[in-house]
Design a protein around this motif. Structure first.
Motif, PDB file in Angstrom:
ATOM      1  N   ARG A  10      -0.726   4.457   1.172  1.00 46.21           N
ATOM      2  CA  ARG A  10      -1.769   3.636   1.779  1.00 46.21           C
ATOM      3  C   ARG A  10      -1.240   2.693   2.851  1.00 46.21           C
ATOM      4  NH1 ARG A  10      -6.798   3.638  -0.150  1.00 46.21           N
ATOM      5  NH2 ARG A  10      -7.203   4.854  -2.027  1.00 46.21           N
ATOM      6  N   HIS A  11      -0.094   2.069   2.616  1.00 43.70           N
ATOM      7  CA  HIS A  11       0.401   1.091   3.588  1.00 43.70           C
ATOM      8  C   HIS A  11       0.720   1.763   4.923  1.00 43.70           C
ATOM      9  CE1 HIS A  11       0.367  -2.057   0.654  1.00 43.70           C
ATOM     10  NE2 HIS A  11       1.201  -1.414  -0.156  1.00 43.70           N
ATOM     11  N   GLN A  12       1.385   2.919   4.856  1.00 43.07           N
ATOM     12  CA  GLN A  12       1.718   3.627   6.088  1.00 43.07           C
ATOM     13  C   GLN A  12       0.463   4.118   6.803  1.00 43.07           C
ATOM     14  OE1 GLN A  12       4.498   6.753   5.192  1.00 43.07           O
ATOM     15  NE2 GLN A  12       6.263   5.388   5.372  1.00 43.07           N
ATOM     16  N   VAL A  13      -0.479   4.665   6.034  1.00 46.65           N
ATOM     17  CA  VAL A  13      -1.706   5.186   6.639  1.00 46.65           C
ATOM     18  C   VAL A  13      -2.537   4.045   7.230  1.00 46.65           C
ATOM     19  CG1 VAL A  13      -3.882   6.365   6.164  1.00 46.65           C
ATOM     20  CG2 VAL A  13      -1.768   7.225   5.163  1.00 46.65           C
ATOM     21  N   ASN A  14      -2.584   2.916   6.529  1.00 50.12           N
ATOM     22  CA  ASN A  14      -3.343   1.780   7.055  1.00 50.12           C
ATOM     23  C   ASN A  14      -2.718   1.239   8.337  1.00 50.12           C
ATOM     24  OD1 ASN A  14      -5.280   1.841   5.065  1.00 50.12           O
ATOM     25  ND2 ASN A  14      -4.255   0.353   3.740  1.00 50.12           N
ATOM     26  N   ARG A  15      -1.380   1.244   8.414  1.00 49.60           N
ATOM     27  CA  ARG A  15      -0.736   0.808   9.649  1.00 49.60           C
ATOM     28  C   ARG A  15      -1.078   1.757  10.797  1.00 49.60           C
ATOM     29  NH1 ARG A  15       3.626  -0.977   6.204  1.00 49.60           N
ATOM     30  NH2 ARG A  15       4.710   1.025   6.403  1.00 49.60           N
ATOM     31  N   SER A  16      -1.119   3.056  10.481  1.00 47.61           N
ATOM     32  CA  SER A  16      -1.512   4.024  11.511  1.00 47.61           C
ATOM     33  C   SER A  16      -2.955   3.799  11.948  1.00 47.61           C
ATOM     34  CB  SER A  16      -1.338   5.458  10.991  1.00 47.61           C
ATOM     35  OG  SER A  16       0.030   5.792  10.856  1.00 47.61           O
ATOM     36  N   LEU A  17      -3.817   3.454  10.994  1.00 51.19           N
ATOM     37  CA  LEU A  17      -5.219   3.185  11.318  1.00 51.19           C
ATOM     38  C   LEU A  17      -5.335   1.948  12.201  1.00 51.19           C
ATOM     39  CD1 LEU A  17      -8.230   3.785  10.992  1.00 51.19           C
ATOM     40  CD2 LEU A  17      -8.186   2.484   8.845  1.00 51.19           C
ATOM     41  N   THR A  18      -4.574   0.899  11.861  1.00 47.27           N
ATOM     42  CA  THR A  18      -4.594  -0.323  12.671  1.00 47.27           C
ATOM     43  C   THR A  18      -4.144  -0.044  14.096  1.00 47.27           C
ATOM     44  OG1 THR A  18      -4.155  -1.683  10.719  1.00 47.27           O
ATOM     45  CG2 THR A  18      -3.697  -2.661  12.866  1.00 47.27           C
ATOM     46  N   THR A  62      -3.935  14.849  -0.162  1.00 44.19           N
ATOM     47  CA  THR A  62      -2.523  14.567   0.088  1.00 44.19           C
ATOM     48  C   THR A  62      -2.275  13.209   0.739  1.00 44.19           C
ATOM     49  OG1 THR A  62      -2.648  15.735   2.208  1.00 44.19           O
ATOM     50  CG2 THR A  62      -1.908  17.003   0.290  1.00 44.19           C
ATOM     51  N   LEU A  63      -3.263  12.641   1.437  1.00 39.93           N
ATOM     52  CA  LEU A  63      -3.091  11.333   2.060  1.00 39.93           C
ATOM     53  C   LEU A  63      -4.000  10.315   1.368  1.00 39.93           C
ATOM     54  CD1 LEU A  63      -2.675  12.148   5.869  1.00 39.93           C
ATOM     55  CD2 LEU A  63      -0.958  11.282   4.270  1.00 39.93           C
ATOM     56  N   VAL A  64      -5.133  10.013   1.960  1.00 42.97           N
ATOM     57  CA  VAL A  64      -6.067   9.048   1.366  1.00 42.97           C
ATOM     58  C   VAL A  64      -7.418   9.727   1.241  1.00 42.97           C
ATOM     59  CG1 VAL A  64      -7.162   6.792   1.612  1.00 42.97           C
ATOM     60  CG2 VAL A  64      -4.817   7.124   2.418  1.00 42.97           C
ATOM     61  N   ASP A  65      -7.927   9.837   0.018  1.00 44.49           N
ATOM     62  CA  ASP A  65      -9.172  10.583  -0.188  1.00 44.49           C
ATOM     63  C   ASP A  65     -10.344   9.974   0.576  1.00 44.49           C
ATOM     64  OD1 ASP A  65      -9.647   8.335  -1.764  1.00 44.49           O
ATOM     65  OD2 ASP A  65      -9.353   9.378  -3.654  1.00 44.49           O
ATOM     66  N   ALA A  66     -10.342   8.646   0.717  1.00 41.37           N
ATOM     67  CA  ALA A  66     -11.470   7.984   1.374  1.00 41.37           C
ATOM     68  C   ALA A  66     -11.552   8.293   2.863  1.00 41.37           C
ATOM     69  CB  ALA A  66     -11.376   6.467   1.165  1.00 41.37           C
ATOM     70  N   PHE A  67     -10.484   8.810   3.466  1.00 43.78           N
ATOM     71  CA  PHE A  67     -10.528   9.135   4.895  1.00 43.78           C
ATOM     72  C   PHE A  67     -11.446  10.324   5.171  1.00 43.78           C
ATOM     73  CE2 PHE A  67      -6.654   7.281   7.298  1.00 43.78           C
ATOM     74  CZ  PHE A  67      -7.016   6.009   6.867  1.00 43.78           C
TER      75      PHE A  67
END
Length: 473
Positions: free
Chosen positions: A120-128, A313-318
């Motif tokens: 989540r932290h890595q994916v959220n940084r990518s989202l930001t 595999t990443l974040v289901d909510a995406f």
């Protein structure tokens, strides 16, 4: 009972239930050991016990087979094909899923992987980062077929498996289910026949009901997969327009088709000129050194629409998926424009950034290892605590276990009983157009076997024992 006796009882019950047919070859000692988490010697002892009891026979250089005189269950279905002129399952599935949403629930009935395993932290940084640098033209730039960089990165992942899939063939969707539904809309019309597995992923059955399609349920083996001979008979006798099947780590059974079966499946849809909508959302969650090929890898006619997703595999909510749609890509884009218009632009940009800048392969490797460990631990716990007469199918890869209670059991009733103890399961009636699997249920084994989950599983095993005793009265 010792471990080898428990295994022999499970196999005996599977033979009685028609899972293994007379003359059919059982898994090799090594394969059965991998499925069960037991040693090869323990499996050998179980097979030798079954042989001494007349259930199986050994044959030189070809392993063990079900004995000709094994006592099969008289209630076993005569046909491997079960046509349904209409599908009526949406209300049942809605009620089951809604009732499982309570806070504090031990969510063994859900299909999603443990959310704590997401990066989540890595994916959220990518989202930001994606949102910060998103241009004012982003919506137009990312209309169907979707973000160009993301499609390029997905095409490269196909290439890594030796598959030539152009970015132009790929359509980005709002999750794997959206990919599957768009594919179904592209190749069928109301009233068409669609072949599905039996048991099948309930989302496929819901889609057929919503589209007014007819279901042709094909017998599916818990470890070997769909009966391709039966599928071919159905293709010969009914005007089937499409097949919606899973090739890797099938939901709910967990099996993966062999390469030989995938090649034959691709040949069948080519010969009979039908489309295969291949649901491969669990393909990355293999247990072993090499990623299994999808059926799409054996397709040389363009009849396979390969659907997958990052949700598992990443974040289901995406909710981000795709279709490798071949010559159907433009039709899917038009359908998408008429429904969702486009997949969320920030999510597309975030996943593209993550894949390009983060170590996705490292994350997948850790995820696969963790899931394999948790699934094995959950399986071994269940084998040690479930009452006699209950069998557990544990296929390699993925994170589902398929649990079979004695005939006459009702896992919908068990589901309601478990809910009172804040435990959810996925009852077998969710996965079929008929009641053949009313005594089965699917269990999500992606959670850690910590104190709270041990207590929940122990409670579930006690409830199963109570349910079986009540059903036997």
């Amino acid at each position: 009972m010792s471990k080898y006796q428990q295994l022999s009882e499970q196999i005996k019950q599977q033979i009685q239930a028609g899972i293994w047919h007379v003359g059919e070859k059982l898994p090799s000692l090594r394969k059965q050991a991998a499925y069960s988490g037991l040693s090869v010697m323990t499996v050998l002892q179980a097979y030798q016990l079954l042989e001494s009891q007349g259930w199986i026979i050994s044959q030189s250089r070809s392993g063990y087979r079900v004995a000709p005189h094994a006592e099969l269950d008289d209630n076993k279905p005569d046909s491997a094909i079960h046509p349904a002129e209409s599908v009526d399952i949406n209300d049942y599935i809605f009620d089951v899923l809604q009732a499982s949403r309570s806070p504090g629930m031990a969510s063994y009935g859900h299909a999603y992987v443990d959310p704590l395993l997401a990066p989540r932290h890595q994916v959220n940084r990518s989202l930001t980062t994606a949102v910060r640098f998103m241009s004012i033209h982003s919506v137009v730039d990312n209309l169907p077929p979707g973000n160009a960089q993301l499609r390029h990165l997905i095409a490269q992942r196909y290439a890594a498996q030796g598959m030539q899939v152009s970015p132009d063939e790929i359509v980005i969707t709002a999750g794997g289910l959206d990919a599957l539904n768009l594919s179904l809309r592209a190749v069928t019309q109301a009233g068409d026949w669609v072949a599905v597995e039996s048991p099948a992923f309930y989302g496929a059955l819901q889609a057929l009901e919503n589209r007014g399609l007819k279901a042709m349920a094909i017998r599916t083996h818990p470890t070997e997969g769909i009966d391709l001979d039966a599928l071919e008979r159905a293709l010969q006798t009914h005007p089937i327009r499409a097949c919606w099947l899973m090739s890797n780590h099938q939901n709910p059974l967990g099996y993966s088709l062999s390469d030989a079966k995938k090649a034959r499946l691709a040949e069948l849809v080519k010969r009979y000129q039908v489309y295969l909508i291949e649901d491969d959302v669990y393909g990355e969650l293999y247990d072993g050194e090499h990623k299994p090929h999808p059926t799409k890898a054996f397709d040389n006619s363009g009849h396979v629409l390969h659907c997958s997703s990052f949700s598992k595999t990443l974040v289901d909510a995406f909710r981000l998926g795709w279709v490798a749609a071949g010559d159907q890509a433009q039709k899917l884009q038009k359908l998408q424009l008429m429904s969702t218009v486009t997949t969320s632009v920030p999510i597309q940009l975030a996943v593209a950034h993550y894949l390009h800048n983060r170590n996705y392969e490292h994350h997948l490797k850790q995820l696969r290892r963790t899931l394999a460990e948790r699934k094995k631990a959950t399986y071994q716990f269940l084998i040690a605590h479930l009452p006699q007469g209950v069998s557990v199918i544990n296929s390699q890869g993925g994170y589902f276990l398929w649990i079979t209670l004695p005939k006459g059991s009702d896992t919908t009733a068990l589901y309601h009983l478990a809910l009172k103890h804040h435990i959810s399961i996925a009852p077998g009636n969710m996965f079929a157009t008929h009641a053949q699997f009313a005594h089965c249920f699917r269990l999500n084994a992606s959670y850690p076997l910590d104190h709270s989950h041990k207590n929940a599983l122990a409670t579930l095993c006690d409830l199963i024992a109570q349910h079986i005793k009540k059903a036997e009265r």
